[in-house]
Design a protein around this motif. Structure first.
Motif, short mmCIF file in Angstrom:
data_model
loop_
_atom_site.label_atom_id
_atom_site.label_comp_id
_atom_site.label_asym_id
_atom_site.label_seq_id
_atom_site.Cartn_x
_atom_site.Cartn_y
_atom_site.Cartn_z
N TYR A 134 0.82 -1.21 0.00
CA TYR A 134 0.00 0.00 0.00
C TYR A 134 0.86 1.26 0.00
N SER A 185 -6.99 1.97 -3.74
CA SER A 185 -6.12 2.69 -4.67
C SER A 185 -6.91 3.20 -5.87
N GLU A 186 -7.83 2.37 -6.36
CA GLU A 186 -8.60 2.74 -7.55
C GLU A 186 -9.60 3.86 -7.27
N LEU A 222 -6.99 5.62 -0.84
CA LEU A 222 -5.63 5.38 -0.35
C LEU A 222 -4.80 6.66 -0.43
N GLN A 223 -4.93 7.41 -1.52
CA GLN A 223 -4.19 8.66 -1.65
C GLN A 223 -4.67 9.69 -0.64
#
Length: 891
Positions: A547, A781-782, A786-787
C-alpha cells in the motif's frame, strides 16, 4: 543332399502363411474367478453385469472361437478376512485370472500371492493410487486411478479460488493414500489440506459427531469426503444435524456418492442438497444405451459406473484369453518350489498352483485395445486407462444435474471430453452450482474460527514518526498504517473481529522481522505497520498488496550553489574541456592539410595560414565559418565534425540552462556508491532491516553503522558529521526520509533510490484473509481513498528548497568518447587516403625529377624533401610545370 535336409528343417521350423502356431488344442472351458460382497451396494450391480458379460462373450463365437468362458463368483460377506481367503481358493483350481477384491487393503495382500503364482488380479474398485505395477506386477486396475479423481477435486478448488480444504476419510490404506494424493495435487495449485479429519474404518455415529464438531470449529468451509458406501451418508446426516449443510459450506464427495445416487432409486436424501460429487465419466455411445435398456429389463437395481466397468473387465479378459490362446498359450498349472516347502499341516497351502503361462497372459491383457461401454480400454505405460475423465454433478432437490466435466488433458469444461476434442472451447469451466443453503453465490470457503476470539493484530510501537503508527497514552493506536488497514477491512464482504496489540515499549523501535516471526509463532494473527516486504520475511508469512512504495535512499547535508562569473564552465568537466578544445585544433589542422593544395583560402603566408586554421576551427562551433572546402575528403571530415559539434553544443546549452535556472544543491556524498567506497560512518533507523541490507548485500562493515532512534537524532548526527561523532549520511526508507526532510532544508536526498520495496500487512502463511485484504487495498487505490489517507498523514508543507535539485552531474568525457573516436578515425582515414593520392600524383607529374633525385641523392631525406615540396606546391602550378616539360621534350 545337405541342402535338401536344410530345406526340410526350415519347413518344419517355420509355419506356412495361414498355418496356426498353436501346438496344443484350445480348451473347451477357461475359468476366471471373482470375489466381492454380493449384497453390497456395488456387489448387487457387478454380479448382474459380469454374468451378462460372460453370457455375451459365450454367445459371440468370434471372441473365443468356441471356447466357453466360465466365471466363478465367491461372496466375501462384508468380511475382510474372506476377501483374502476366497481368492486363495481360486488359486487352488485352474483359474487364469481373478476379478477383485473390492477393497485396496485386501487387494494388496492378494496381489503379493498372485505375483508368486503368476495369476493376474483385475480390480475396478481398488483404486488406491499407491498400488504401482513395480510393487504389484500382476495387479491390473481396470477403472480410473484415484490420483486422477484427486486432481479433478484440486482443479475444482482452484477454479473457485479456494486455498484450503478439510479432508474427511477412513483411516486405512484407501483413505490415507487417497487423501495423500489429494494433498499433492492441491499443492500443485498452491492450495493445501488444512485439517485431515480421520475416522475409524468402521466409524460409529458418535465418532462422526465428535469429528464434525472439530471440523465446524475450523476456519475452512471446503470439506472433501473420501468415504466408503457403508458410512458415507451418515456423515451428511450428522452434518445436517449440526447445521453444517447450511449456507457458507462446500461439500465435495468422491465417486462413492455418485455410485449411491446411480444405484438407488430417487428421490435422493434431503441431507445431501448442494453437494458436489464426482462420477467416472463414460461416453454416451450406442453400445451403452443398448446395454442400459437391457439392464432395465433384467433388474430393478440402478446401473452405476462400476457395473459398466465390471462388464468391460470381463470382455477385456475374454479378448486377452483369445490372444493368449492364439499365441499358442496353454492353460496349465504346476507346483511352485516355494509353495512345495509349505507341504503338510491343515492349511494345505501346497495346493496353490502356479499358472505356467502367467507372464504371457499378463502381456496379452496389457496390450488389449478395445472400445467398450466405458469408452476406450487401453493401458498406458503406468498401467492406467487412457483418457481419465470424470463428471462433476450437483445434487439439487430430488435429483442431480451435471455441471461440468474433468479430463486429465483438458481440465474442467462444460462439454464432455470426447466432444471438446473436436470443438472449440467456450472458456467456461463449470455451469452454475446450487450450494448448500439453496444459494447460487459461490461461498468464500472460510470463516474465522468459531471460538469467540478476536484476531490479535500486532502493531509496532515506535519511538517518534507518529504519522506512521502512534500508540497513545490511553492505549488507542492511530496513524497512516492503521487507517489503511481499517479502510481495507471495511470493504470486505464480512465482518472481521480484531484488536490492535502494541509491540514494544515505545522507547526502542521494535524489529518488524520479530513481529513477522511472532505471527508465524501464533502470538499474533496479523501484523499492521511499516512492515517492508523483503525476501526474508516472505519466507515466514504472506503479505498483502503493497500500500506504500518505499525504497531505500541516502540523505546527507547539502548546500545551495549560487551563480558566479565562472558558471559557464560548470557544464563540462576539465577533461571534457581539454579534449573538446584539442579536437577543434586537430580538425582544423586536418582540414588545412586536405585543402591547402587546392584551396586558395588555405594558402598564403604562414602567419595567415595559422590564423585561418584557428579561425576556421572555432568558427565551426557556431556554424559561422566562411571558408569553403573544395576537396571531397575535406567535406566528409567537416560534415562529421559539424554533427559532433551540434551534439556537444546542444548538451552544453541544456546543462547550462539547468544550472542557471534551477536551484542547485551540492553534497560530497553523491549516492550509495560514495558510501561504499569511503570509510565514513553511516546512520540507519534502529530496528529496521536497513542494517542487514547494508551488511549482507552491500558488504559495508558493521563497525561503520550507527543506529538512530528519532528524527532529532537524525538531524544531530548529520550536523555533527564524521568529525564530531556524527555520520556522513543516513540510509533509510523514502517514506520516513520525506517526513524527516519536510522541515529540514539543509539536508536532502542524494543519488537515486537503490531498492524498490513497499509496505504491506503480514498474515500467517496460506491465510485467505491476505488475499481479500489485498483486493481491498487495490479498491482503495482505484477509488482514491488510499491517496486521501496518505495525504492526511504523510503530506507535510515542504521547505523552501524542497523543489531544488542535487547538483547535476557535470558532462563527462565518457558520455561523448564515442563521438570523438568517430571523428578521430575520420581524420586518420582522410589523411591516409590523401597521402596515398599525393604519392601517386608525385610519381605521375614529376617522374624525371624523382628519378634524378634518386640518382643524385641516395639519402631518404632528399626524397622526402622533394615530396613535401610537391605537396606544398599548388595544384595548378604542378599541372602547368608538367605541361611545359612535355613541350620541351617535343622540341
Amino acid at each position: 543332399m545337405k541342402w535338401l535336409l536344410l530345406l526340410l528343417l526350415l519347413c518344419h521350423a517355420v509355419p506356412l502363411q495361414g498355418q496356426s502356431t498353436n501346438v496344443s488344442p484350445r480348451p473347451q472351458v477357461v475359468n476366471i474367478g471373482s470375489v466381492f460382497t454380493f449384497k453390497s451396494l456395488i456387489g448387487k450391480v457387478i454380479k448382474v453385469a459380469m454374468q451378462a458379460a460372460v453370457d455375451d462373450v459365450n454367445a459371440n463365437p468370434t471372441v473365443l472361437n468356441n471356447t466357453r468362458l466360465n466365471i466363478i463368483m465367491h461372496d466375501t460377506k462384508f468380511n475382510g478376512f474372506m476377501s483374502i481367503m476366497e481368492p486363495l481358493r481360486f488359486m487352488e483350481n485352474k483359474t487364469v485370472a481373478i476379478i477383485g477384491p473390492q477393497r485396496p487393503t485386501s487387494a494388496r495382500v492378494v496381489s503379493h500371492v498372485a505375483t508368486e503364482l503368476k495369476i493376474p488380479i483385475l480390480s475396478f474398485t481398488a483404486t488406491d493410487p499407491t498400488m504401482s505395477p513395480r510393487q504389484f506386477p500382476f495387479f491390473i486396475r481396470t477403472s480410473q486411478n484415484d490420483l486422477f479423481q484427486m486432481a479433478a477435486i484440486a482443479d475444482i478448488v482452484h477454479h473457485y479460488g479456494w486455498r484450503e480444504v478439510i479432508a474427511i476419510y477412513g483411516d486405512d490404506d484407501y483413505g490415507q493414500n487417497g487423501v495423500a494424493a489429494l494433498g499433492d495435487k492441491l499443492a500443485e495449485k498452491r492450495c493445501r489440506i488444512s485439517y485431515k479429519a480421520a475416522l475409524p474404518p468402521e466409524p460409529t455415529r458418535e465418532n462422526i459427531t465428535n469429528l464434525l464438531i472439530k471440523v465446524a470449529l475450523s476456519e475452512s468451509r471446503i470439506i472433501v469426503v473420501h468415504a466408503y458406501f457403508i458410512w458415507g451418508l451418515e456423515v451428511f446426516n450428522v452434518a445436517q444435524y449440526l447445521g453444517m449443510m447450511s449456507s457458507g459450506y462446500v461439500w465435495i464427495a468422491t465417486n462413492w456418492l455418485s455410485t449411491i445416487i446411480d444405484t438407488n432409486s430417487p428421490p435422493l436424501p434431503n441431507n445431501i442438497q448442494g453437494v458436489i460429487a464426482l462420477r467416472l465419466h463414460t461416453p454416451d455411445s450406442v453400445m451403452k444405451k443398448s446395454f442400459v435398456q437391457r439392464w432395465r429389463n433384467v433388474t430393478n437395481v440402478g446401473l452405476s459406473t462400476y457395473g459398466l466397468y465390471a462388464y468391460d473387465t470381463v470382455w477385456l479378459l475374454a479378448h486377452a484369453i483369445d490372444d493368449y490362446l492364439q499365441r499358442g498359450g496353454n492353460v496349465s498349472f504346476s507346483t511352485s518350489p516355494i509353495v512345495s516347502e509349505l507341504r503338510g499341516g491343515n492349511l494345505h497351502l501346497d495346493a496353490l498352483k502356479v499358472f505356467d503361462g502367467g507372464n504371457v497372459f499378463l502381456e496379452s491383457i496389457l496390450k488389449v485395445d478395445r472400445v467398450g461401454l466405458t469408452g476406450r480400454m487401453k493401458f498406458t505405460k503406468d498401467r492406467n486407462l487412457v483418457n481419465p475423465s470424470f463428471d462433476v454433478i450437483n445434487v439439487i432437490g430430488t435429483g442431480h444435474r451435471t455441471v461440468g466435466y474433468w479430463s486429465d488433458h483438458l481440465g474442467l469444461s462444460v462439454m464432455p471430453p470426447e466432444e471438446l476434442e473436436n470443438a472449440s472451447s467456450s472458456g467456461q469451466k463449470l455451469h452454475s452450482v446450487v450450494w448448500p443453503g439453496q444459494t447460487t453465490h459461490t461461498p468464500r470457503g472460510w470463516v474465522f474460527s468459531n471460538n469467540g476470539r478476536h484476531l490479535r493484530i500486532g502493531v509496532p510501537n515506535r519511538y517518534r514518526f507518529e504519522e506512521v503508527v502512534s500508540v497513545q497514552s490511553n492505549g488507542i493506536i492511530t496513524g497512516f498504517c492503521v487507517d489503511v488497514f481499517v479502510a481495507a477491512l471495511s470493504l470486505l464482504p464480512y465482518a472481521v473481529p480484531y484488536e490492535l496489540v502494541a509491540l514494544g515499549d515505545g522507547h526502542d523501535n521494535p524489529s518488524n522481522s520479530e513481529l513477522v516471526r511472532l505471527i508465524t509463532a501464533g502470538v499474533f494473527d496479523a501484523g499492521v505497520g511499516d512492515i517492508t516486504i523483503i525476501t526474508e520475511r516472505t519466507k515466514m508469512a504472506d503479505f498483502t498488496q503493497p500500500y506504500v512504495e518505499s525504497g531505500l535512499v541516502v540523505v546527507a547535508p547539502v548546500r545551495k550553489l549560487g551563480s558566479n562569473a565562472m558558471a559557464f564552465l560548470r557544464p563540462f568537466t576539465p577533461q571534457m574541456w581539454l579534449i573538446a578544445a584539442s579536437s577543434f585544433l586537430i580538425v582544423g589542422a586536418v582540414i588545412w592539410c586536405l585543402e591547402h593544395k587546392h584551396n586558395d583560402e588555405f594558402r598564403g603566408p604562414p602567419r595567415r595560414q595559422v590564423i585561418t586554421t584557428f579561425w576556421f576551427s572555432f568558427s565551426t562551433l557556431f556554424f559561422s565559418h566562411r571558408e569553403t572546402t573544395v576537396s571531397n575528403l575535406g567535406r566528409i571530415v567537416l560534415l562529421i565534425w559539424l554533427f559532433i559539434v551540434l551534439i556537444i553544443n546542444s548538451s552544453y546549452t541544456a546543462s547550462l540552462t539547468s544550472i542557471l535556472t534551477v536551484h542547485q544543491l551540492s553534497s560530497p556524498i553523491k549516492g550509495i556508491e560514495t558510501l561504499q567506497t569511503n570509510n565514513d560512518p553511516i546512520g540507519y533507523p534502529q530496528g529496521s532491516f536497513v542494517r542487514d541490507y547494508l551488511v549482507n548485500e552491500l558488504r559495508i562493515h558493521e563497525s561503520r553503522l550507527v543506529p538512530l532512534w528519532s528524527p532529532e537524532e537524525y538531524e544531530k548526527a548529520l550536523r555533527d558529521g564524521p568529525g564530531k561523532g556524527g555520520v556522513a549520511a543516513i540510509v533509510g526508507e523514502r517514506a520516513y526520509i520525506e517526513l524527516f526532510l519536510s522541515n529540514r532544508c539543509e539536508f536532502g536526498i542524494v543519488g537515486q533510490e537503490f531498492t524498490k520495496t513497499g509496505w504491506g500487512f503480514a498474515f500467517p502463511r496460506n491465510s485467505p484473509l491476505a488475499v481479500d485484504v489485498s483486493t481491498a487495498i487495490l479498491q482503495l487505490s482505484e477509488n482514491g481513498d488510499l491517496q486521501r489517507i496518505r495525504d492526511k498523514w504523510l503530506l507535510r508543507k515542504a521547505c523552501s528548497l524542497q523543489g531544488a535539485e542535487i547538483e547535476v552531474d557535470r558532462l563527462e568525457l565518457k558520455s561523448f568518447w564515442g563521438l570523438f573516436v568517430v571523428c578521430g578515425l575520420a581524420c586518420v582515414v582522410a589523411l591516409a587516403v590523401y597521402i596515398v593520392m599525393m604519392i601517386r600524383k608525385f610519381g605521375r607529374h614529376c617522374p624525371v625529377e624523382a628519378e634524378g633525385s634518386i640518382r643524385r641523392r641516395s639519402s631518404p631525406s632528399a626524397s622526402i624533401h622533394s615530396f613535401l615540396s610537391f605537396v606544398k606546391e599548388k595544384e595548378e602550378d604542378v599541372k602547368a610545370r608538367s605541361s611545359r616539360e612535355r613541350q620541351l621534350e617535343h622540341i
